[in-house]
Design a protein around this motif. Sequence first.
Motif, short mmCIF file in Angstrom:
data_model
loop_
_atom_site.label_atom_id
_atom_site.label_comp_id
_atom_site.label_asym_id
_atom_site.label_seq_id
_atom_site.Cartn_x
_atom_site.Cartn_y
_atom_site.Cartn_z
N ASP A 88 0.83 -1.21 0.00
CA ASP A 88 0.00 0.00 0.00
C ASP A 88 0.86 1.25 0.00
N LEU A 89 1.96 1.24 0.80
CA LEU A 89 2.87 2.38 0.79
C LEU A 89 3.56 2.52 -0.56
N GLY A 90 3.91 1.39 -1.17
CA GLY A 90 4.53 1.46 -2.49
C GLY A 90 3.60 2.02 -3.54
N VAL A 91 2.32 1.66 -3.45
CA VAL A 91 1.34 2.20 -4.40
C VAL A 91 1.21 3.71 -4.24
N GLN A 92 1.26 4.19 -2.99
CA GLN A 92 1.19 5.63 -2.78
C GLN A 92 2.38 6.34 -3.41
N ARG A 93 3.57 5.73 -3.32
CA ARG A 93 4.74 6.35 -3.94
C ARG A 93 4.63 6.33 -5.46
N LEU A 94 4.10 5.24 -6.00
CA LEU A 94 3.91 5.19 -7.44
C LEU A 94 2.94 6.27 -7.90
N GLU A 95 1.91 6.53 -7.12
CA GLU A 95 0.99 7.62 -7.46
C GLU A 95 1.70 8.97 -7.45
N ASP A 96 2.60 9.17 -6.49
CA ASP A 96 3.36 10.42 -6.46
C ASP A 96 4.27 10.55 -7.68
N VAL A 97 4.91 9.45 -8.07
CA VAL A 97 5.77 9.48 -9.26
C VAL A 97 4.95 9.79 -10.50
N ALA A 98 3.77 9.16 -10.61
CA ALA A 98 2.91 9.42 -11.77
C ALA A 98 2.45 10.87 -11.80
N MET A 99 2.11 11.44 -10.64
CA MET A 99 1.72 12.84 -10.60
C MET A 99 2.88 13.75 -11.00
N GLU A 100 4.10 13.42 -10.56
CA GLU A 100 5.26 14.21 -10.95
C GLU A 100 5.48 14.19 -12.46
N ARG A 101 5.31 13.02 -13.07
CA ARG A 101 5.47 12.92 -14.52
C ARG A 101 4.36 13.65 -15.25
N ALA A 102 3.13 13.58 -14.73
CA ALA A 102 2.02 14.25 -15.40
C ALA A 102 2.17 15.76 -15.35
N LEU A 103 2.73 16.29 -14.24
CA LEU A 103 2.85 17.74 -14.11
C LEU A 103 4.09 18.29 -14.81
N ARG A 120 13.68 16.79 -25.31
CA ARG A 120 12.49 17.62 -25.28
C ARG A 120 11.56 17.11 -24.19
N LYS A 121 10.71 18.00 -23.68
CA LYS A 121 9.76 17.65 -22.65
C LYS A 121 8.51 17.05 -23.29
N SER A 122 8.09 15.92 -22.76
CA SER A 122 6.88 15.25 -23.24
C SER A 122 5.90 15.15 -22.08
N TYR A 123 4.64 15.60 -22.32
CA TYR A 123 3.59 15.58 -21.31
C TYR A 123 2.51 14.60 -21.73
N ASN A 124 2.04 13.84 -20.75
CA ASN A 124 1.01 12.83 -20.99
C ASN A 124 -0.31 13.35 -20.43
N ASP A 125 -1.16 13.86 -21.32
CA ASP A 125 -2.44 14.40 -20.87
C ASP A 125 -3.38 13.30 -20.38
N ARG A 126 -3.32 12.10 -20.95
CA ARG A 126 -4.18 11.01 -20.49
C ARG A 126 -3.82 10.61 -19.06
N LEU A 127 -2.51 10.60 -18.76
CA LEU A 127 -2.10 10.30 -17.39
C LEU A 127 -2.58 11.37 -16.43
N LEU A 128 -2.54 12.64 -16.86
CA LEU A 128 -3.01 13.72 -16.01
C LEU A 128 -4.51 13.60 -15.74
N MET A 129 -5.31 13.30 -16.77
CA MET A 129 -6.75 13.15 -16.57
C MET A 129 -7.06 11.95 -15.69
N PHE A 130 -6.31 10.88 -15.84
CA PHE A 130 -6.53 9.71 -14.98
C PHE A 130 -6.28 10.05 -13.52
#
Length: 278
Positions: A88-103, A120-130
């Motif tokens: 559960d703690l690992g999943v929370q960290r993965l969520e933080d990493v995903a949020m960092e990549r989305a932003l 170049r910087k690449s942004y994932n809008d689908r990850l951000l909406m998820f």
Amino acid sequence: MTRRTDPRTTRLPVPARELPAFTPVPRRCVRHDGWTPERQQAFIEALADTGSVAAACRTVNMSAEGAYYLRRQPGAESFRAAWQSALDLGVQRLEDVAMERALNGIDVPVYSYGALIGTRKSYNDRLLMFLLRNRAPERFGKHGSDLKGLNAVGKMEKARLKKKWRKEWEAEQRKTSPAEVRASIDAKLEGARRAVEARRAREWQQMSEETRAAWDRFKQLRDADFERLKANAEFRQFHEQGPEDEEDIRARYPRAKRPEPEPEVFPKWHKTTDEGWS
């Protein structure tokens, strides 16, 4: 030469107070290269840090098969609970990493004729909406409630509530006996019958005196014909509402055999050929 850091002693980003406390699995034979209590503690810490069993096993230099075998051993109840809490703690960290990549996006290398010329910087809008649907489903979910955007804790809560509601519904069904169900159906039928009778009474009150007298005379003549013909109950029920035309009979008996139309007869045509008439 710089000495590489031992991964087993690497400082983990998860604070010690957040790591689950557990009782190590007892081993009959204590080996320095086996699952010692220290190595079990380090495995749980790495699992809470990475969220990956394989990565945690590489951290303590053990195999994933050995970790799953240790989890199945007698006396491993506390170890299994700590395993789940670490995930559960690992999943929370993965969520933080995903949020960092989305932003902030990720750096993607750019090549030209096979040579690296930059990034170049690449942004994932689908990850951000998820992530938005996951963190704020009441605002960004579908129709204000997107169950697909629930995280692991939300899905567990949903499953728990579903089981609870299912048990309550089954308990209510067991409390209702067949006699009560039959009585409820009879009460509904009686209510429908009374409603029909009240409607007919209102319609009868709207009729004129001449119409009521004609109807009473019709019933007298009809009952006299029934007595004269010695009609049975089926005949009486069929003619209860008076005569019917052909359309009403077809509507009531759609499968009744109807006369087949006669086939049309076409005249014979003759034509001239070299051999004569045909």
